[in-house]
Structure formats: C-alpha cells, structure tokens
Write a protein that holds these residues in place. Structure first.
Motif, PDB file in Angstrom:
ATOM      1  N   SER A 119      62.019  24.013  35.863  1.00  0.00           N
ATOM      2  CA  SER A 119      62.070  24.256  34.422  1.00  0.00           C
ATOM      3  C   SER A 119      63.401  23.798  33.834  1.00  0.00           C
ATOM      4  CB  SER A 119      61.860  25.748  34.146  1.00  0.00           C
ATOM      5  OG  SER A 119      61.955  26.027  32.767  1.00  0.00           O
TER       6      SER A 119
ATOM      7  N   ASP B 186      55.783  15.489  31.545  1.00  0.00           N
ATOM      8  CA  ASP B 186      57.137  14.943  31.554  1.00  0.00           C
ATOM      9  C   ASP B 186      57.299  13.679  32.372  1.00  0.00           C
ATOM     10  OD1 ASP B 186      57.531  17.652  30.546  1.00  0.00           O
ATOM     11  OD2 ASP B 186      59.639  17.069  30.587  1.00  0.00           O
TER      12      ASP B 186
ATOM     13  N   ALA C 249      60.439  26.924  40.961  1.00  0.00           N
ATOM     14  CA  ALA C 249      59.996  26.929  39.561  1.00  0.00           C
ATOM     15  C   ALA C 249      61.150  27.013  38.555  1.00  0.00           C
ATOM     16  CB  ALA C 249      58.989  28.058  39.334  1.00  0.00           C
ATOM     17  N   PRO C 250      62.134  27.910  38.737  1.00  0.00           N
ATOM     18  CA  PRO C 250      63.236  27.943  37.759  1.00  0.00           C
ATOM     19  C   PRO C 250      64.032  26.641  37.715  1.00  0.00           C
ATOM     20  CG  PRO C 250      63.192  29.961  39.071  1.00  0.00           C
ATOM     21  CD  PRO C 250      62.254  29.003  39.725  1.00  0.00           C
TER      22      PRO C 250
ATOM     23  N   ALA D  85      63.471  20.035  33.751  1.00  0.00           N
ATOM     24  CA  ALA D  85      62.627  19.523  32.671  1.00  0.00           C
ATOM     25  C   ALA D  85      63.337  19.638  31.329  1.00  0.00           C
ATOM     26  CB  ALA D  85      61.311  20.300  32.634  1.00  0.00           C
ATOM     27  N   SER D  86      63.988  20.765  31.095  1.00  0.00           N
ATOM     28  CA  SER D  86      64.717  20.951  29.835  1.00  0.00           C
ATOM     29  C   SER D  86      65.855  19.953  29.708  1.00  0.00           C
ATOM     30  CB  SER D  86      65.257  22.386  29.768  1.00  0.00           C
ATOM     31  OG  SER D  86      66.043  22.578  28.622  1.00  0.00           O
TER      32      SER D  86
ATOM     33  N   MET E  45      54.034  24.087  37.070  1.00  0.00           N
ATOM     34  CA  MET E  45      54.654  22.911  37.663  1.00  0.00           C
ATOM     35  C   MET E  45      53.765  21.689  37.486  1.00  0.00           C
ATOM     36  SD  MET E  45      56.498  22.684  41.290  1.00  0.00           S
ATOM     37  CE  MET E  45      55.268  23.774  42.000  1.00  0.00           C
TER      38      MET E  45
ATOM     39  N   PHE F 152      54.189  20.442  34.045  1.00  0.00           N
ATOM     40  CA  PHE F 152      55.415  19.665  33.852  1.00  0.00           C
ATOM     41  C   PHE F 152      55.211  18.230  34.307  1.00  0.00           C
ATOM     42  CE2 PHE F 152      59.087  17.757  35.909  1.00  0.00           C
ATOM     43  CZ  PHE F 152      59.859  17.552  34.798  1.00  0.00           C
TER      44      PHE F 152
END
Length: 414
Positions: A309, A8, A305-306, A312-313, A1, A4
């Motif tokens: 992610s 990002d 966390a999922p 972020a994607s 994290m 990221f």
C-alpha cells in the motif's frame, strides 16, 4: 493486492526513453567499466549526465574520490567490453538504466550499496512493481520444490512480481511456476545479462527475457565468478519488499539474501520444515533470529500488504507530480552544488581491508575484528561506531572475502 496490480501496473513508468542514445550509453559504460568503489561515481552521476561526468577530467574525478587506478583507466581508450556492451544494447528490448536515470528502481535506490547501473533484458517497468524475492537451496527436497512452485504461483496470481536468482533448484522452480501462472518474474544474475548460469537454464533465461526481465549490474559477456553471487543478492533483496526463504541449509547463499533484505528494512520470511531435514536448518535459524514464520501464501500477502500500500501511494505521487529529489538529474554541463552525504547505512568503503593506518573508521573496525567470531554488540563496544555504520563497512569486506559472517558474528578470513 490483486486490485493494486490491476490498477497500478498501468501507471508504472513507461519504458525508458532514448535507451539507444549512443553518446550517453558510451559514457555510462566507460564509467561502469572503471571498476572499483562505486560511491564516487554515483556522486558524479548525481551531479550531471554521464557524458559531462566523463568529460569533466581528472581533477574533478579525483575531487569526488575516484582512485588513481580509476582515473588512469578513464584516460585510456575503452576496451572491447564497452564495444560488446554497445552491441548488446543495440538489440531490441535491451536497456541500460543508470544511477542518473529517473527510471532507476526507487526501492533499489534506497538499498545499501546500490549498483551504478542495471542492464535489463526484457521489460524494465517490472522493476517498479511490488515484488517478493523467493530463494532457497540449489538442491531442494521434492517437498521444498513443490512449496516453491505453490508460493510463486499463488503470489503471482495476487499481483506480486516474483524475483529470484535463476540458480538451480528453488530459483528455477520459482521462475518456471510464475511464468506458467502468467505472472511477472525478474531474474537477477551474478553474470552478464547475456550469460545464463547455470547453462542448464539457458532456455529459461530466454523465456524470462521475453516475458519478464533479466537484470544484471555486470557488462554483457561477464562470466560466472564466485564473488559476484553474494553481491548479486544485494540487488535481489533491494528490489523487493521482502525475501521468502523456502529451504536452505545452515550455510546458504539464501541466508545472505535474507540478511541483506533485513538490512534494507524489508521483511524476512521463512518456511519451516522437519527437524530431520538439513535443508530446514537455515530457515529455522532465520525464524529464531526474528524472521516471520510462513505457512501459506496468504501469510506473505498479509505481511506485505502495508508495504504494498505504501509503495502504491508513493508511485502514484511520484508519477503524478515528481518531487525535486526524484526528478531526472540536471543535464547541465555546470555542476550543481555538492549533494548532502548519503546516510551512514549507504556509505561504502573506498579502502578494502586490511585498511591503512590512516583509514579512520575502517582501521578501527579492522583492529576490533579478530580471528574469533565477534557479534555486533561487541563490535559496537570496541569501536564506538553505530551498528548501521559497522554494517555498511562489513558488507564490502564480506563480499571481498576478507571477513566471514556466521550466525550474526564476524571474524577475519585472512
């Protein structure tokens, strides 16, 4: 994290451009000042620019569903509130992000009943970062305040943006601890962006506007009104991947935020406490109803966390190659074809209860509601409507004070 956040944050959308565009802002403010159901105005801004929407005239306004009162208001000269808002926007680091804007926060866009626009004092790019809302009692125990500070500090250092409502108690501890840790924090207000509430948080409001972001859907100068605070909570929930409740009584505004977070499909988390602490009862209720029991900041980080992610994607794809659905709406004066209707969970009532005899689903719901608490399963059986459809109709009625929600049951208030 943490990785990221470091990699990002720089790819978040740039500060919205052309925010000092007087014609655009004036038109959008006129639409905002025209109070009432927001869904028809969102349709207008989905189709065209604020300037073209305002210039379209009464026939189109009525065609998309604006009420007669709204149509009449758009036909008279703007009031002082619009001029005050333009003056506020002329100051540095003051922004207005409308529904038509490609920089409108993507998570909030897919929440229930999203606001037509946001006033932002500070850095609007923070609204794109992965965030957690931390909320709780206005009069916490010393241990509850310590927990709020610990969670905010630890999660901010892991790269999460920390959001709260600038209220006394837990909210204040969360914002102050995040700033002290050098983290990013957003305060979502139930007043105008320039009206600190409570007044004791005036200095904190200024610090957040300088080092984070202060957000409101209300025009500058709007004072504190009881009905604005539950509706503020839907924005707080919609901006975040999850809501963490630190301490809350059995009846608490924090529980409204938690419920709205769940209805957005976000994570709901609660810190347990002593069975002898009345401010732990709201958290225990949430946990009994399915919220995640949280004992440490790492529990929050692991749970989110999922979602982090996935966000972020999404951001990488969106910022690299915007899809047609995410690009800025057309600025052409000719209106494109009607967009498809929004999902049922995002439709909002244009007829507050008590509905008229011709009000379809809303009349069915009103007749199914009584003065005794009724749970969602009973309402589904009585009305034949889906839970999502019922939730989308119940929330506006609850915000208007016509329906009371307690322990997952609903009844008429008056």
């Amino acid at each position: 994290m943490g990785d990221f956040a470091a990699s990002d944050a720089a790819t978040a959308p740039s500060t919205p451009v052309d925010r000092k565009d007087g014609a655009r802002n004036h038109a959008l403010l006129r639409l905002l000042d025209c109070t009432g159901p927001a869904a028809p105005r969102r349709i207008l801004l989905t189709r065209t620019s604020p300037e073209s929407a305002l210039a379209a005239g009464p026939s189109l306004w009525r065609a998309v569903g604006l009420q007669a009162r709204q149509v009449a208001q758009l036909q008279i000269p703007p009031g002082d509130a619009v001029e005050r808002a333009l003056d506020w926007l002329a100051a540095p680091d003051h922004h207005l992000i409308g529904w038509d804007d490609p920089d409108y926060p993507p998570l909030l866009r897919h929440a229930q009943n999203p606001p037509l626009a946001l006033f932002v004092a500070g850095d609007p790019t923070l609204l794109w970062l992965p965030a957690v809302a931390i909320v709780g009692s206005r009069s916490p125990t010393p241990g509850g305040a310590d927990n709020a500070r610990e969670f905010a500090r630890a999660l901010a250092r892991q790269g999460l943006m920390i959001a709260s409502g600038l209220a006394a108690g837990i909210d204040t501890a969360v914002h102050e601890s995040t700033l002290a840790a050098g983290g990013d924090t957003v305060a979502v207000l139930g007043t105008g962006p320039d009206v600190p509430y409570p007044r004791a948080n005036t200095a904190l409001h200024a610090r957040i506007a300088t080092r984070g972001a202060v957000v409101s859907e209300h025009l500058p100068g709007t004072g504190a009104r009881r009905e604005h605070f539950p509706s503020r909570n839907r924005i707080l929930a919609g901006l975040c991947l999850g809501t963490l409740v630190i301490e809350a009584a059995y009846r608490s505004g924090a529980l409204i935020t938690a419920r709205l977070s769940a209805e957005c499909g976000r994570e709901v988390m609660a810190v347990p406490g002593s069975i002898h602490n009345p401010l732990a009862r709201g958290c225990h209720r949430l946990i009994r109803d399915g919220a995640c029991l949280i004992e440490s900041p790492s529990d929050v980080a692991d749970l989110l966390a999922p979602a982090i992610s996935a966000q972020a994607s999404h951001l990488r794809k969106r910022l690299a190659t915007p899809s047609s659905g995410e690009s800025a709406p057309s600025r052409d004066t000719q209106l494109p074809p009607d967009p498809p209707p929004p999902p049922a969970s995002r439709r909002e009532s244009t007829h507050p209860a008590p509905p008229s005899q011709n009000d379809g689903d809303h009349h069915i719901l009103w007749q199914a509601l009584g003065h005794d608490p009724t749970d969602m399963d009973q309402l589904v059986q009585r009305t034949g409507l889906t839970p999502a459809r019922l939730s989308s109709m119940l929330l506006p009625l609850e915000l208007e004070g016509r329906v009371v929600a307690q322990h997952g049951r609903f009844h008429r208030h008056r």
